[in-house]
Design a protein around this motif. Structure first.
Motif, PDB file in Angstrom:
ATOM      1  N   PRO A  43     -11.119 -17.226   6.459  1.00 51.11           N
ATOM      2  CA  PRO A  43     -11.131 -15.775   6.266  1.00 51.11           C
ATOM      3  C   PRO A  43     -11.338 -15.405   4.805  1.00 51.11           C
ATOM      4  O   PRO A  43     -11.112 -16.205   3.905  1.00 51.11           O
ATOM      5  CB  PRO A  43      -9.745 -15.355   6.754  1.00 51.11           C
ATOM      6  N   VAL A  44     -11.762 -14.191   4.602  1.00 50.23           N
ATOM      7  CA  VAL A  44     -12.070 -13.703   3.260  1.00 50.23           C
ATOM      8  C   VAL A  44     -10.868 -12.948   2.714  1.00 50.23           C
ATOM      9  O   VAL A  44     -10.620 -11.816   3.102  1.00 50.23           O
ATOM     10  CB  VAL A  44     -13.317 -12.784   3.285  1.00 50.23           C
ATOM     11  N   ASP A  45     -10.101 -13.590   1.833  1.00 49.14           N
ATOM     12  CA  ASP A  45      -8.984 -12.950   1.147  1.00 49.14           C
ATOM     13  C   ASP A  45      -8.113 -12.116   2.093  1.00 49.14           C
ATOM     14  O   ASP A  45      -8.127 -10.884   2.036  1.00 49.14           O
ATOM     15  CB  ASP A  45      -9.501 -12.069   0.008  1.00 49.14           C
ATOM     16  N   PRO A  46      -7.350 -12.743   2.977  1.00 53.67           N
ATOM     17  CA  PRO A  46      -6.497 -11.972   3.896  1.00 53.67           C
ATOM     18  C   PRO A  46      -5.365 -11.278   3.152  1.00 53.67           C
ATOM     19  O   PRO A  46      -4.890 -11.739   2.115  1.00 53.67           O
ATOM     20  CB  PRO A  46      -5.973 -13.040   4.854  1.00 53.67           C
ATOM     21  N   ARG A  47      -4.899 -10.159   3.715  1.00 57.19           N
ATOM     22  CA  ARG A  47      -3.778  -9.402   3.155  1.00 57.19           C
ATOM     23  C   ARG A  47      -2.915  -8.902   4.300  1.00 57.19           C
ATOM     24  O   ARG A  47      -3.430  -8.556   5.368  1.00 57.19           O
ATOM     25  CB  ARG A  47      -4.275  -8.199   2.323  1.00 57.19           C
ATOM     26  N   GLY A  48      -1.604  -8.863   4.070  1.00 50.72           N
ATOM     27  CA  GLY A  48      -0.680  -8.369   5.083  1.00 50.72           C
ATOM     28  C   GLY A  48       0.071  -7.145   4.594  1.00 50.72           C
ATOM     29  O   GLY A  48       0.415  -7.038   3.414  1.00 50.72           O
ATOM     30  N   PHE A  49       0.333  -6.215   5.511  1.00 52.85           N
ATOM     31  CA  PHE A  49       1.022  -4.967   5.181  1.00 52.85           C
ATOM     32  C   PHE A  49       2.142  -4.737   6.193  1.00 52.85           C
ATOM     33  O   PHE A  49       1.939  -4.862   7.399  1.00 52.85           O
ATOM     34  CB  PHE A  49       0.039  -3.788   5.194  1.00 52.85           C
ATOM     35  N   ILE A  50       3.320  -4.381   5.683  1.00 53.03           N
ATOM     36  CA  ILE A  50       4.504  -4.206   6.520  1.00 53.03           C
ATOM     37  C   ILE A  50       4.937  -2.741   6.497  1.00 53.03           C
ATOM     38  O   ILE A  50       5.265  -2.202   5.446  1.00 53.03           O
ATOM     39  CB  ILE A  50       5.664  -5.090   6.037  1.00 53.03           C
ATOM     40  N   ASP A  51       4.912  -2.111   7.673  1.00 58.96           N
ATOM     41  CA  ASP A  51       5.400  -0.742   7.841  1.00 58.96           C
ATOM     42  C   ASP A  51       6.856  -0.846   8.289  1.00 58.96           C
ATOM     43  O   ASP A  51       7.138  -1.118   9.455  1.00 58.96           O
ATOM     44  CB  ASP A  51       4.547  -0.013   8.885  1.00 58.96           C
ATOM     45  N   GLN A  52       7.775  -0.638   7.351  1.00 61.18           N
ATOM     46  CA  GLN A  52       9.194  -0.834   7.658  1.00 61.18           C
ATOM     47  C   GLN A  52       9.728   0.218   8.621  1.00 61.18           C
ATOM     48  O   GLN A  52      10.640  -0.064   9.401  1.00 61.18           O
ATOM     49  CB  GLN A  52      10.008  -0.833   6.371  1.00 61.18           C
ATOM     50  N   ASP A  53       9.208   1.444   8.571  1.00 60.43           N
ATOM     51  CA  ASP A  53       9.685   2.491   9.476  1.00 60.43           C
ATOM     52  C   ASP A  53       9.351   2.168  10.924  1.00 60.43           C
ATOM     53  O   ASP A  53      10.150   2.410  11.832  1.00 60.43           O
ATOM     54  CB  ASP A  53       9.090   3.848   9.086  1.00 60.43           C
ATOM     55  N   ALA A  54       8.152   1.648  11.155  1.00 60.38           N
ATOM     56  CA  ALA A  54       7.714   1.326  12.516  1.00 60.38           C
ATOM     57  C   ALA A  54       8.040  -0.107  12.908  1.00 60.38           C
ATOM     58  O   ALA A  54       7.754  -0.503  14.041  1.00 60.38           O
ATOM     59  CB  ALA A  54       6.208   1.572  12.649  1.00 60.38           C
ATOM     60  N   MET A  55       8.623  -0.893  11.984  1.00 64.10           N
ATOM     61  CA  MET A  55       8.884  -2.313  12.228  1.00 64.10           C
ATOM     62  C   MET A  55       7.600  -2.989  12.714  1.00 64.10           C
ATOM     63  O   MET A  55       7.572  -3.666  13.743  1.00 64.10           O
ATOM     64  CB  MET A  55      10.019  -2.487  13.243  1.00 64.10           C
TER      65      MET A  55
END
Length: 278
Positions: free
Chosen positions: A79-91
């Motif tokens: 994959p090309v530079d993967p990134r992860g994002f966490i929405d704490q309100d929606a878990m």
């Protein structure tokens, strides 16, 4: 024979198509001039393989989410530079495998999304907390979730069956007090009514509800304060979650910590949400 307007427009369109060349403008954007109504067609559907891998994986399981991310990372098509994002309100956590970087942006159409699903016990708690309940409704709820509950009478422990009986046997007691004062030139009277709810058994002041809130997290001990609403023939009861906001934030922090442990070594994680620009 003069040409019609449509014929002239057709000839112009063909000439524009024949002369069309990609132009790179400042900033690296590539454009070209084409007649209105021209559509591009991909031949990918007729090829043995797709031009690139893309898809959207969705799950409620942290374990399966981590397996997919790790397998994706070790795939031959890196994959090309993967990134992860966490929405704490929606878990919720979203990983974009081909997001790329500002200088080499990917298409951002290969994703995996994890949304934690509340357990049955936690869902039952969310449904009842803060609601106005009759004696019977609360007693039945306490019986349904008896294995998850502990009763408190102040600081002392109270057997759950005794606490449930106390809820069932509550009564409203009303007392009145009247005062009268008479003077040479004036008189005054006052009346005060006191209404309280009592039970033949020791009434619990709070309950401790123990449950795993979301799959993959640790069990939590949630304090539910019991309050009684008088003023009617029958008492109404409420369970208030003590420190709800702070405890929910703790669940979110634990969620991030678990993800860091599971996939943090494969994909950088950031608190927040992300949307691809047009």
């Amino acid at each position: 024979m003069p040409l019609s307007k449509e014929a002239i427009q057709h000839i112009e369109s063909q000439a524009v198509i024949a002369a069309a060349k990609p132009i790179t403008v400042e900033g690296g954007t590539t454009v070209t001039v084409l007649p209105e109504g021209i559509r591009l067609h991909t031949m990918e559907v007729f090829q043995p393989l797709r031009d690139r891998f893309r898809g959207a994986m969705v799950t409620h399981s942290i374990e399966d989410f981590a397996k997919y991310v790790k397998a994706h990372e070790t795939d031959d098509a890196a994959p090309v530079d993967p990134r992860g994002f966490i929405d704490q309100d929606a878990m919720r956590a979203t990983i974009i495998f081909n997001l790329g970087a500002p200088g080499a942006a990917g298409h951002g159409d290969d994703t995996a999304m994890l949304t934690l699903k509340p357990t049955a016990a936690y869902s039952a708690l969310l449904a009842i907390r803060g609601s106005t309940l009759s004696q019977q409704a609360l007693a039945e709820w306490l019986e349904d979730w008896l294995p998850n509950l502990e009763a408190k009478a102040g600081e002392a422990d109270l057997p759950m069956l005794q606490a449930i009986n106390a809820v069932r046997r509550m009564v409203i007691k009303a007392t009145s007090q009247r005062d009268s004062n008479v003077g040479d030139f004036s008189s005054s009277r006052s009346a005060m009514d006191e209404i309280e709810a009592k039970s033949q058994d020791t009434l619990p002041s709070a309950f401790i509800f123990t449950t795993v809130p979301f799959e993959g997290l640790q069990p939590a001990h949630i304090t539910l304060r019991l309050s009684v609403i008088t003023g009617r023939d029958e008492p109404l009861l409420k369970l208030r979650w003590v420190g709800e906001e702070a405890q929910r934030e703790e669940f979110a922090r634990e969620f991030k910590a678990v993800l860091e442990q599971q996939v943090g070594g494969f994909v950088p994680l950031t608190i927040g949400t992300f949307a691809l620009g047009k």
